[in-house]
Write an enzyme that holds these catalytic residues in place. Structure first.
Site, PDB file in Angstrom:
ATOM      1  N   PRO A  63     -10.770  -4.360  -3.952  1.00 59.73           N
ATOM      2  CA  PRO A  63      -9.996  -3.517  -3.032  1.00 59.73           C
ATOM      3  C   PRO A  63      -9.117  -2.464  -3.703  1.00 59.73           C
ATOM      4  O   PRO A  63      -8.525  -1.634  -3.009  1.00 59.73           O
ATOM      5  CB  PRO A  63      -9.139  -4.527  -2.260  1.00 59.73           C
ATOM      6  CG  PRO A  63      -9.123  -5.756  -3.078  1.00 59.73           C
ATOM      7  CD  PRO A  63     -10.371  -5.781  -3.891  1.00 59.73           C
ATOM      8  N   TYR A 107     -10.102   9.021  -4.753  1.00 64.88           N
ATOM      9  CA  TYR A 107      -9.307   8.211  -3.832  1.00 64.88           C
ATOM     10  C   TYR A 107      -9.432   8.720  -2.391  1.00 64.88           C
ATOM     11  O   TYR A 107      -9.604   7.922  -1.467  1.00 64.88           O
ATOM     12  CB  TYR A 107      -7.830   8.197  -4.265  1.00 64.88           C
ATOM     13  CG  TYR A 107      -7.033   7.123  -3.568  1.00 64.88           C
ATOM     14  CD1 TYR A 107      -6.977   5.823  -4.065  1.00 64.88           C
ATOM     15  CD2 TYR A 107      -6.339   7.390  -2.382  1.00 64.88           C
ATOM     16  CE1 TYR A 107      -6.257   4.832  -3.411  1.00 64.88           C
ATOM     17  CE2 TYR A 107      -5.622   6.407  -1.721  1.00 64.88           C
ATOM     18  CZ  TYR A 107      -5.590   5.128  -2.244  1.00 64.88           C
ATOM     19  OH  TYR A 107      -4.887   4.139  -1.594  1.00 64.88           O
ATOM     20  N   LYS A 131     -11.932   1.268  -0.962  1.00 66.61           N
ATOM     21  CA  LYS A 131     -13.206   1.904  -0.633  1.00 66.61           C
ATOM     22  C   LYS A 131     -14.102   1.107   0.323  1.00 66.61           C
ATOM     23  O   LYS A 131     -15.035   1.662   0.898  1.00 66.61           O
ATOM     24  CB  LYS A 131     -14.011   2.159  -1.930  1.00 66.61           C
ATOM     25  CG  LYS A 131     -13.428   3.253  -2.804  1.00 66.61           C
ATOM     26  CD  LYS A 131     -13.793   4.619  -2.279  1.00 66.61           C
ATOM     27  CE  LYS A 131     -12.940   5.727  -2.818  1.00 66.61           C
ATOM     28  NZ  LYS A 131     -11.804   6.121  -1.987  1.00 66.61           N
ATOM     29  N   HIS A 152      -1.071  10.135   4.744  1.00 65.58           N
ATOM     30  CA  HIS A 152      -0.502  10.097   3.393  1.00 65.58           C
ATOM     31  C   HIS A 152      -1.130  11.178   2.514  1.00 65.58           C
ATOM     32  O   HIS A 152      -2.354  11.224   2.364  1.00 65.58           O
ATOM     33  CB  HIS A 152      -0.722   8.729   2.752  1.00 65.58           C
ATOM     34  CG  HIS A 152       0.236   7.687   3.241  1.00 65.58           C
ATOM     35  ND1 HIS A 152       0.511   6.525   2.559  1.00 65.58           N
ATOM     36  CD2 HIS A 152       1.007   7.645   4.352  1.00 65.58           C
ATOM     37  CE1 HIS A 152       1.405   5.813   3.230  1.00 65.58           C
ATOM     38  NE2 HIS A 152       1.707   6.470   4.335  1.00 65.58           N
ATOM     39  N   TYR A 183       0.925   1.529  -6.513  1.00 61.40           N
ATOM     40  CA  TYR A 183       0.044   0.665  -7.306  1.00 61.40           C
ATOM     41  C   TYR A 183       0.753   0.412  -8.637  1.00 61.40           C
ATOM     42  O   TYR A 183       1.048   1.370  -9.358  1.00 61.40           O
ATOM     43  CB  TYR A 183      -1.297   1.360  -7.577  1.00 61.40           C
ATOM     44  CG  TYR A 183      -2.196   1.503  -6.370  1.00 61.40           C
ATOM     45  CD1 TYR A 183      -2.070   2.585  -5.503  1.00 61.40           C
ATOM     46  CD2 TYR A 183      -3.203   0.565  -6.106  1.00 61.40           C
ATOM     47  CE1 TYR A 183      -2.911   2.731  -4.396  1.00 61.40           C
ATOM     48  CE2 TYR A 183      -4.052   0.700  -5.008  1.00 61.40           C
ATOM     49  CZ  TYR A 183      -3.893   1.782  -4.159  1.00 61.40           C
ATOM     50  OH  TYR A 183      -4.730   1.928  -3.068  1.00 61.40           O
TER      51      TYR A 183
HETATM   52  P1  RFL Z   1     -17.005  -7.730   7.766  1.00 58.58           P
HETATM   53  O1  RFL Z   1     -15.681  -7.130   8.137  1.00 58.58           O
HETATM   54  O2  RFL Z   1     -17.024  -8.861   6.841  1.00 58.58           O
HETATM   55  O3  RFL Z   1     -17.710  -8.131   9.140  1.00 58.58           O
HETATM   56  C1  RFL Z   1     -18.904  -8.874   9.165  1.00 58.58           C
HETATM   57  C2  RFL Z   1     -18.963  -9.628  10.482  1.00 58.58           C
HETATM   58  O4  RFL Z   1     -20.186 -10.379  10.536  1.00 58.58           O
HETATM   59  C3  RFL Z   1     -19.920 -11.674  11.047  1.00 58.58           C
HETATM   60  N1  RFL Z   1     -20.958 -12.598  10.575  1.00 58.58           N
HETATM   61  C4  RFL Z   1     -21.966 -13.036  11.343  1.00 58.58           C
HETATM   62  N2  RFL Z   1     -22.303 -12.781  12.619  1.00 58.58           N
HETATM   63  C5  RFL Z   1     -23.404 -13.400  13.109  1.00 58.58           C
HETATM   64  N3  RFL Z   1     -24.180 -14.269  12.382  1.00 58.58           N
HETATM   65  C6  RFL Z   1     -23.874 -14.539  11.097  1.00 58.58           C
HETATM   66  N4  RFL Z   1     -24.627 -15.400  10.387  1.00 58.58           N
HETATM   67  C7  RFL Z   1     -22.726 -13.923  10.534  1.00 58.58           C
HETATM   68  N5  RFL Z   1     -22.146 -13.967   9.302  1.00 58.58           N
HETATM   69  C8  RFL Z   1     -21.091 -13.166   9.354  1.00 58.58           C
HETATM   70  C9  RFL Z   1     -18.526 -11.998  10.525  1.00 58.58           C
HETATM   71  O5  RFL Z   1     -17.874 -12.995  11.303  1.00 58.58           O
HETATM   72  C10 RFL Z   1     -17.845 -10.633  10.612  1.00 58.58           C
HETATM   73  O6  RFL Z   1     -17.163 -10.459  11.832  1.00 58.58           O
HETATM   74  O7  RFL Z   1     -17.991  -6.614   7.164  1.00 58.58           O
HETATM   75  P2  RFL Z   1     -18.144  -5.071   7.538  1.00 58.58           P
HETATM   76  O8  RFL Z   1     -18.174  -4.887   9.032  1.00 58.58           O
HETATM   77  O9  RFL Z   1     -19.233  -4.546   6.709  1.00 58.58           O
HETATM   78  O10 RFL Z   1     -16.756  -4.397   7.082  1.00 58.58           O
HETATM   79  C11 RFL Z   1     -16.420  -4.315   5.723  1.00 58.58           C
HETATM   80  C12 RFL Z   1     -14.900  -4.362   5.548  1.00 58.58           C
HETATM   81  O11 RFL Z   1     -14.409  -5.482   6.241  1.00 58.58           O
HETATM   82  C13 RFL Z   1     -14.488  -4.431   4.063  1.00 58.58           C
HETATM   83  O12 RFL Z   1     -15.295  -3.589   3.275  1.00 58.58           O
HETATM   84  C14 RFL Z   1     -13.015  -4.018   3.845  1.00 58.58           C
HETATM   85  O13 RFL Z   1     -12.151  -4.887   4.500  1.00 58.58           O
HETATM   86  C15 RFL Z   1     -12.674  -3.976   2.344  1.00 58.58           C
HETATM   87  N6  RFL Z   1     -11.262  -3.687   2.089  1.00 58.58           N
HETATM   88  C16 RFL Z   1     -10.778  -2.388   2.120  1.00 58.58           C
HETATM   89  N7  RFL Z   1     -11.607  -1.366   2.436  1.00 58.58           N
HETATM   90  C17 RFL Z   1     -11.117  -0.079   2.536  1.00 58.58           C
HETATM   91  O14 RFL Z   1     -11.908   0.850   2.807  1.00 58.58           O
HETATM   92  N8  RFL Z   1      -9.786   0.222   2.351  1.00 58.58           N
HETATM   93  C18 RFL Z   1      -8.877  -0.765   2.043  1.00 58.58           C
HETATM   94  O15 RFL Z   1      -7.680  -0.467   1.945  1.00 58.58           O
HETATM   95  C19 RFL Z   1      -9.367  -2.118   1.880  1.00 58.58           C
HETATM   96  N9  RFL Z   1      -8.529  -3.134   1.585  1.00 58.58           N
HETATM   97  C20 RFL Z   1     -10.368  -4.735   1.792  1.00 58.58           C
HETATM   98  C21 RFL Z   1      -8.999  -4.417   1.539  1.00 58.58           C
HETATM   99  C22 RFL Z   1     -10.805  -6.065   1.761  1.00 58.58           C
HETATM  100  C23 RFL Z   1      -9.902  -7.075   1.464  1.00 58.58           C
HETATM  101  N10 RFL Z   1     -10.420  -8.400   1.468  1.00 58.58           N
HETATM  102  C24 RFL Z   1      -9.791  -9.494   2.093  1.00 58.58           C
HETATM  103  C25 RFL Z   1     -11.756  -8.643   0.987  1.00 58.58           C
HETATM  104  C26 RFL Z   1      -8.091  -5.417   1.240  1.00 58.58           C
HETATM  105  C27 RFL Z   1      -8.549  -6.741   1.180  1.00 58.58           C
HETATM  106  C28 RFL Z   1      -7.545  -7.775   0.807  1.00 58.58           C
HETATM  107  C1  PHB Z   2      -3.977  -2.420   2.336  1.00 63.32           C
HETATM  108  O1  PHB Z   2      -3.056  -1.787   2.907  1.00 63.32           O
HETATM  109  O2  PHB Z   2      -4.356  -3.521   2.740  1.00 63.32           O
HETATM  110  C2  PHB Z   2      -4.603  -1.828   1.129  1.00 63.32           C
HETATM  111  C3  PHB Z   2      -4.268  -0.544   0.750  1.00 63.32           C
HETATM  112  C4  PHB Z   2      -4.842   0.012  -0.392  1.00 63.32           C
HETATM  113  C5  PHB Z   2      -5.725  -0.739  -1.143  1.00 63.32           C
HETATM  114  C6  PHB Z   2      -6.075  -2.025  -0.753  1.00 63.32           C
HETATM  115  C7  PHB Z   2      -5.508  -2.579   0.395  1.00 63.32           C
HETATM  116  O3  PHB Z   2      -6.252  -0.212  -2.274  1.00 63.32           O
END
Ligand code: RFL
Ligand code: PHB
Length: 393
Positions: free
Chosen positions: A292, A384, A296, A72, A200
């Site tokens: 989110p 971004y 980032k 993109h 957005y």
């Molecule tokens: P995670 O993915 O939470 O993984 C942590 C893992 O640790 C395990 N765990 C344990 N294991 C052993 N013993 C314990 N006591 C434990 N406690 C926990 C868990 O089961 C899990 O498997 O953290 P990690 O690896 O640091 O990754 C971070 C990302 O997941 C997070 O920052 C992103 O998903 C945030 N995020 C986005 N980030 C982006 O860069 N671009 C995006 O477009 C974006 N969109 C989003 C998002 C996060 C969202 N939510 C649901 C918070 C959109 C959403 C809706």
């Molecule tokens: C997503 O596709 O899940 C997504 C994309 C952009 C964002 C957050 C989530 O800023």
């Protein structure tokens, strides 16, 4: 069991760190609380910056991303009934890759399994010991048996609710937090995206985001009160709410269908300082959370892990602890920049419950300024797509 680096958490941070270390010949074991399928069932991030793309390429798992991911060069801001494009590519020379976190995780998991590296799924009651001393180790229960994993270092990659940050004495850690008074209700569906780029939206009904996973799979979000429960949102209600946010053209293009997944995520900004405690390091969501809005979170996780990987490689291969000593400071500088951008974008795009109307007018004025000022658009675009790793150095 003994290893060089014990990695707590098998999400994207833990898996990427494991791959970087393995590539450098450093032995590591991942302890993950859940099953692999559970980890893959969490629908989260969708947008990868260049640094995350490069990290996946570096460990040799980028092939499917380059084949199936969507490049993109821009995204759109929708307000006042109109869409305005931010042309990231012409403003910065960079692009982002739309490729879901689920797929990143799957690629890293498959690669780890193919290389025969140890991941203990369903590792229960994980506890961290002596990370401030000379015999760091991790105790856990697997299949009803207690095990001890001795190691040189522990990488806390276990997300916001993990055990690693919680193991640090309260007086040794400072936490900065902002909780927002709303959440995002997300829905995944096998329907073509409403537009070929992300939209957005800030409308009278609040925030909405139109995103995607592929040309046939859409990911949409709408702002909801924190008190809402996902059961209150039928698919029909979701589509009706989303429609309210769209402009006429997008409304006409919207294809609806059954949801594959629906969930509500609260929005939070959070940073723990420092990120190193002796032989324990926090990386990814274990150390910080961004709302989110700026996409980032996963990208920051990837940069933490890049810094941590190189610090550990420096330790083992070059007998230098410089990287380890600077890990926390180096990460935090980048983290706070992303915190600032994510907070700013969140404040700009959402409706706040106690608003008199003044804030919304100021938001609209700022958006109007933004889309008519090349300098302002460039500033948004460069944040971004992600600031370069050596920014400000
Ligand atoms: P995670 O993915 O939470 O993984 C942590 C893992 O640790 C395990 N765990 C344990 N294991 C052993 N013993 C314990 N006591 C434990 N406690 C926990 C868990 O089961 C899990 O498997 O953290 P990690 O690896 O640091 O990754 C971070 C990302 O997941 C997070 O920052 C992103 O998903 C945030 N995020 C986005 N980030 C982006 O860069 N671009 C995006 O477009 C974006 N969109 C989003 C998002 C996060 C969202 N939510 C649901 C918070 C959109 C959403 C809706
Ligand atoms: C997503 O596709 O899940 C997504 C994309 C952009 C964002 C957050 C989530 O800023």
């Amino acid at each position: 069991m003994r290893t060089q680096v014990a990695i707590i958490g098998g999400g994207p941070s833990g898996l990427l760190l494991g791959a970087l270390l393995h590539k450098a010949g450093i032995d590591n074991v991942i302890l993950e609380r859940q099953t692999g399928d559970y980890v893959l069932g969490r629908i989260r991030a969708g947008v990868l910056e260049q640094v995350a793309v490069a990290a996946l390429d570096e460990v040799g798992v980028g092939a499917r991303m380059h084949k199936e991911g969507l490049v993109h060069g821009g995204f759109e801001l929708l307000f006042g009934g109109k869409r305005h494009r931010i042309d990231m590519h012409s403003l910065t020379g960079h692009i982002v890759m739309v490729y879901g976190q689920t797929e990143v995780t799957r690629d890293l998991m498959n690669d780890r399994a193919a290389k025969g590296l140890t991941t203990v799924y369903e590792a229960k009651e994980v506890s961290l010991h002596d990370f401030d001393g000379t015999t760091p180790h991790v105790i856990y229960v697997h299949n009803g048996q207690t095990h001890r994993l001795d190691c040189d270092f522990i990488a806390g990659c276990d997300g916001f609710h993990g055990v690693s940050r919680a193991s640090v004495p309260k007086q040794a850690i400072r936490e900065y937090e902002k909780v927002y008074p709303f959440g995002w209700l997300g829905m995944l569906s096998d329907t073509p995206p409403v537009s070929h780029e992300l939209i957005y939206a800030n409308t009278d009904h609040g925030f909405a985001l139109c995103s995607m996973r592929s040309p046939t799979r859409s990911r949409y979000y709408v702002q909801v009160p924190l008190t809402d429960k996902v059961e209150q949102w039928s698919d029909e209600r979701f589509w009706d709410q989303l429609r309210l946010h769209l402009d006429d053209e997008a409304r006409a293009n919207l294809v609806t269908g059954p949801s594959i997944e629906k969930s509500i995520a609260p929005l939070r900004s959070f940073v723990a300082e420092p990120l190193r405690f002796g032989r324990l390091f926090l990386a990814g969501d274990a150390g910080h959370i961004v709302p989110p809005t700026g996409a980032k979170g996963l990208n920051l996780a990837a940069t933490d892990v890049k810094y941590l990987g190189s610090a550990l490689i420096e330790h083992y291969q070059h007998k230098s602890d410089q990287g380890i000593d600077h890990y926390s400071e180096r990460c935090l500088r980048r983290i706070w920049r992303a915190e600032r951008f994510s907070w700013w974008f969140t404040m700009l795009m959402h409706r706040f419950p106690d608003e008199s109307g003044f804030n919304h007018k100021v938001q609209l004025a700022e958006l109007d300024y933004l889309v008519h000022s090349e300098s302002a658009m460039r500033s948004v675009a460069e944040n971004y797509v992600g600031l370069p790793l050596n920014f400000g150095e």
